[in-house]
Design a protein around this motif. Structure first.
Motif, PDB file in Angstrom:
ATOM      1  N   GLY A  77      47.479  40.125  40.521  1.00  0.00           N
ATOM      2  CA  GLY A  77      48.701  39.470  40.045  1.00  0.00           C
ATOM      3  C   GLY A  77      48.853  39.597  38.534  1.00  0.00           C
ATOM      4  N   SER A  78      49.934  39.038  38.019  1.00  0.00           N
ATOM      5  CA  SER A  78      50.197  39.161  36.582  1.00  0.00           C
ATOM      6  C   SER A  78      49.206  38.307  35.775  1.00  0.00           C
ATOM      7  N   ASP A  79      48.594  37.321  36.410  1.00  0.00           N
ATOM      8  CA  ASP A  79      47.604  36.499  35.695  1.00  0.00           C
ATOM      9  C   ASP A  79      46.161  36.993  35.925  1.00  0.00           C
ATOM     10  N   ALA A  80      46.025  38.236  36.430  1.00  0.00           N
ATOM     11  CA  ALA A  80      44.690  38.781  36.696  1.00  0.00           C
ATOM     12  C   ALA A  80      43.928  38.999  35.382  1.00  0.00           C
ATOM     13  N   VAL A  81      42.588  38.920  35.453  1.00  0.00           N
ATOM     14  CA  VAL A  81      41.752  39.020  34.258  1.00  0.00           C
ATOM     15  C   VAL A  81      40.764  40.178  34.381  1.00  0.00           C
ATOM     16  N   GLN A  82      40.250  40.573  33.218  1.00  0.00           N
ATOM     17  CA  GLN A  82      39.223  41.610  33.211  1.00  0.00           C
ATOM     18  C   GLN A  82      37.856  40.921  33.198  1.00  0.00           C
ATOM     19  N   LEU A  83      36.966  41.346  34.088  1.00  0.00           N
ATOM     20  CA  LEU A  83      35.630  40.756  34.173  1.00  0.00           C
ATOM     21  C   LEU A  83      34.652  41.633  33.402  1.00  0.00           C
ATOM     22  N   SER A  88      34.249  39.566  43.610  1.00  0.00           N
ATOM     23  CA  SER A  88      34.891  39.566  44.919  1.00  0.00           C
ATOM     24  C   SER A  88      35.756  38.315  45.128  1.00  0.00           C
ATOM     25  N   VAL A  89      35.328  37.179  44.590  1.00  0.00           N
ATOM     26  CA  VAL A  89      36.161  35.968  44.688  1.00  0.00           C
ATOM     27  C   VAL A  89      37.444  36.124  43.856  1.00  0.00           C
ATOM     28  N   LEU A  90      37.302  36.690  42.649  1.00  0.00           N
ATOM     29  CA  LEU A  90      38.502  36.902  41.824  1.00  0.00           C
ATOM     30  C   LEU A  90      39.460  37.859  42.534  1.00  0.00           C
ATOM     31  N   GLN A  91      38.898  38.922  43.094  1.00  0.00           N
ATOM     32  CA  GLN A  91      39.743  39.918  43.766  1.00  0.00           C
ATOM     33  C   GLN A  91      40.458  39.299  44.975  1.00  0.00           C
ATOM     34  N   ALA A  92      39.721  38.517  45.759  1.00  0.00           N
ATOM     35  CA  ALA A  92      40.323  37.909  46.956  1.00  0.00           C
ATOM     36  C   ALA A  92      41.478  36.987  46.574  1.00  0.00           C
ATOM     37  N   ASN A  93      41.452  36.489  45.329  1.00  0.00           N
ATOM     38  CA  ASN A  93      42.532  35.602  44.865  1.00  0.00           C
ATOM     39  C   ASN A  93      43.538  36.337  43.977  1.00  0.00           C
ATOM     40  N   HIS A  94      43.509  37.673  44.036  1.00  0.00           N
ATOM     41  CA  HIS A  94      44.431  38.531  43.274  1.00  0.00           C
ATOM     42  C   HIS A  94      44.290  38.317  41.774  1.00  0.00           C
ATOM     43  N   LEU A  95      43.074  37.956  41.348  1.00  0.00           N
ATOM     44  CA  LEU A  95      42.872  37.628  39.931  1.00  0.00           C
ATOM     45  C   LEU A  95      42.006  38.652  39.199  1.00  0.00           C
ATOM     46  N   LEU A  96      41.670  39.766  39.865  1.00  0.00           N
ATOM     47  CA  LEU A  96      40.809  40.753  39.208  1.00  0.00           C
ATOM     48  C   LEU A  96      41.630  41.965  38.788  1.00  0.00           C
ATOM     49  N   ARG A  97      41.763  42.134  37.485  1.00  0.00           N
ATOM     50  CA  ARG A  97      42.563  43.235  36.954  1.00  0.00           C
ATOM     51  C   ARG A  97      41.995  44.581  37.416  1.00  0.00           C
ATOM     52  N   VAL A 101      39.455  28.674  40.824  1.00  0.00           N
ATOM     53  CA  VAL A 101      38.994  29.544  41.900  1.00  0.00           C
ATOM     54  C   VAL A 101      37.458  29.670  41.866  1.00  0.00           C
ATOM     55  N   LEU A 102      36.911  29.800  40.657  1.00  0.00           N
ATOM     56  CA  LEU A 102      35.449  29.942  40.539  1.00  0.00           C
ATOM     57  C   LEU A 102      34.749  28.638  40.927  1.00  0.00           C
ATOM     58  N   MET A 103      35.312  27.508  40.534  1.00  0.00           N
ATOM     59  CA  MET A 103      34.697  26.221  40.908  1.00  0.00           C
ATOM     60  C   MET A 103      34.781  26.004  42.416  1.00  0.00           C
TER      61      MET A 103
END
Ligand code: TXA
Ligand code: MG
Length: 456
Positions: free
Chosen positions: A257-263, A242-251, A114-116
């Motif tokens: 989502g369940s694979d969300a991460v802490q930034l 904001s990119v992580l959040q838009a992809n449901h990846l920001l805890r 997602v970041l790339m």
């Protein structure tokens, strides 16, 4: 070895360079002008032969060498006088080139994908594990300094990307300054730092860098469930979030989502640690960085603090005292305390208003012009020169001009009388949001401290 500047015409959009991409295939480069074609071919051949070339990227100029040959990468450390334990970033022109550096069959995480997708090509460096084949690492330890990871980035500057594609090898490149100096944002800066040392054959000239501060270094592989910003840079923490959040990846955000991460951001939401700062992998902590020879002091504007006149006289007095006690001749010469003051600030900032009231000639007319460097004016018994960081509402201009400002005030101001050295550079703090975080991070390393100024 004489250093030659290779020209690339700047008039055409994107320097007349375009790219054709097909997933899974090497990127194809098209170059319109013969001059650019010739310069890039010369530089690419030199790189492929294991030699050094300095080239522009969108962040700062890089000092490049083939990243998969230890003896080529070793030349970088020697040329810059860089500590041998400070790892290099590897630059690639496409993802196929990146994948060859990683373990066979390596599955890139969704967070990194997602970041790339969002930030490549561009000013984001991501760490990945280094692959090995028959016990040999795909990236020599000269580049990684023995870290299990390698920092990889795909630059968006057309010259950088084309050069890597033409050389057809990944390119290790730190900023092309002499170690400890402000990073270079023009071919001239590189020339100033490295030509005299006779260590560099070619500098490809792409004019001034757009971003002006280095890439954001992100570690999304070392700590499961967490993404660490090790060095703030050209991609802001807010845009990563904001990119992580838009992809449901920001805890911690709705719909995570369940694979969300802490930034977490080193020095802010990730606690600073002495141990981490002794390791060169926490960028820019272990070694002196970004420093001109003049004393750099950060200025925080606080309505009831000491006056600018008081601050200036106490700073200059301590510089004179330091010079008197200095044992080494160069230090004494540089810090002789002639009362030459450089100021870097936005032209609509409180510090500028203070400075303008202290000087003999009005600086308002200059501030309204688009000139970066003010005339030298008297300031009581001292001389003063202002370098404009643009206006407060556009911190991207401050980032773009930051390193040029430090270099210009340090050595290129036409002070009256001899010697031409500057004693003190005052830089006004900017809010540490967006690109401002990267600007403040560099300034904190360049400066000896922060002083509060309240009024004239
Ligand atoms: O924008 C940029 O990143 C520029 C241009 C030329 O691409 N390059 C640059 O390189 O700033 P340099 O050497 O000045 O900074 C690289 C920093 C190192 O100091 C190190 O802290 C970090 O990136 N780094 C590189 N590889 C690493 C690794 N495997 N683990 C942790 N940090 C790493
Ligand atoms: Mg550097």
């Amino acid at each position: 070895m004489t250093t030659t500047i290779l020209p690339v015409p700047k008039s055409a959009p994107n320097f007349g360079i375009s790219f054709e991409e097909q997933p899974g295939h090497p990127v194809q480069v098209h170059i319109d002008s013969d001059v650019a074609q010739q310069s890039l071919t010369t530089a690419a051949k030199h790189l492929a032969a294991g030699e050094l070339v300095a080239f522009p990227t969108e962040t700062v100029y890089g000092l490049g060498a083939c990243a998969v040959r230890a003896e080529a990468a070793a030349k970088i450390y020697q040329a810059k006088n860089r500590p041998m334990d400070n790892p290099l970033i590897v630059h690639v022109s496409d993802r196929a080139m990146m994948m060859r550096l990683l373990p066979h069959g390596y599955q890139v995480s969704r967070v990194c994908e997602v970041l790339m997708d969002a930030f490549w090509p561009g000013p984001l460096t991501l760490l990945f594990p280094v692959g090995t084949t028959e016990g040999q690492p795909h990236v020599p330890s000269t580049v990684t300094c023995g870290q299990p990871t390698v920092g990889v980035r795909m630059p968006s500057h057309p010259i950088a990307r084309a050069l890597i594609a033409l050389a057809n090898v990944p390119i290790a490149a730190p900023s092309a300054n002499a170690s400890g100096r402000p990073s270079p944002t023009s071919a001239q800066h590189v020339y100033t730092d490295l030509a005299q040392r006779q260590v560099l054959r070619y500098i490809v000239d792409g004019g001034n860098c757009d971003v002006g501060v280095e890439s954001t270094v992100v570690d999304a592989v070392t700590t499961p469930g967490e993404v660490h910003v090790l060095r703030p840079g050209g991609v802001s923490v807010e845009s990563i979030a904001s990119v992580l959040q838009a992809n449901h990846l920001l805890r911690g955000t709705p719909e995570a989502g369940s694979d969300a991460v802490q930034l977490r951001v080193y020095g802010k939401t990730l606690e600073r640690s002495a141990a981490a700062e002794q390791a060169p992998t926490t960028p820019g902590m272990k070694y002196r960085h970004y420093s001109p020879e003049a004393r750099v002091v950060l200025v925080r504007f606080q309505p009831h603090a000491a006056s600018l006149a008081e601050v200036l006289s106490s700073q200059l007095a301590s510089i004179t005292e330091e010079a008197a006690n200095a044992h080494d001749a160069t230090g004494a010469r540089r810090r002789a305390g002639h009362g030459r003051i450089g100021v870097m600030c936005a032209v609509d900032s409180p510090l500028f208003a203070c400075v303008a009231r202290l000087t003999s000639e009005p600086l308002q007319q200059w501030a309204a012009s688009s000139e970066r460097v003010s005339p030298v004016v008297d300031c009581g018994p001292h001389q003063l020169c202002v370098y404009s960081l643009g206006v407060q509402s556009a911190p991207a201009t401050a980032a773009q001009r930051l390193f040029d400002g430090l270099r210009t005030l340090d050595t290129d101001v036409p002070w009256a009388g001899e010697p031409s050295a500057c004693d003190l550079i005052l830089v006004e703090e900017i809010p540490d949001t967006g690109i401002g975080l990267a600007v403040m991070n560099r300034l904190q390393k360049a400066a000896t401290g922060v002083i509060e100024v309240g009024s004239v």
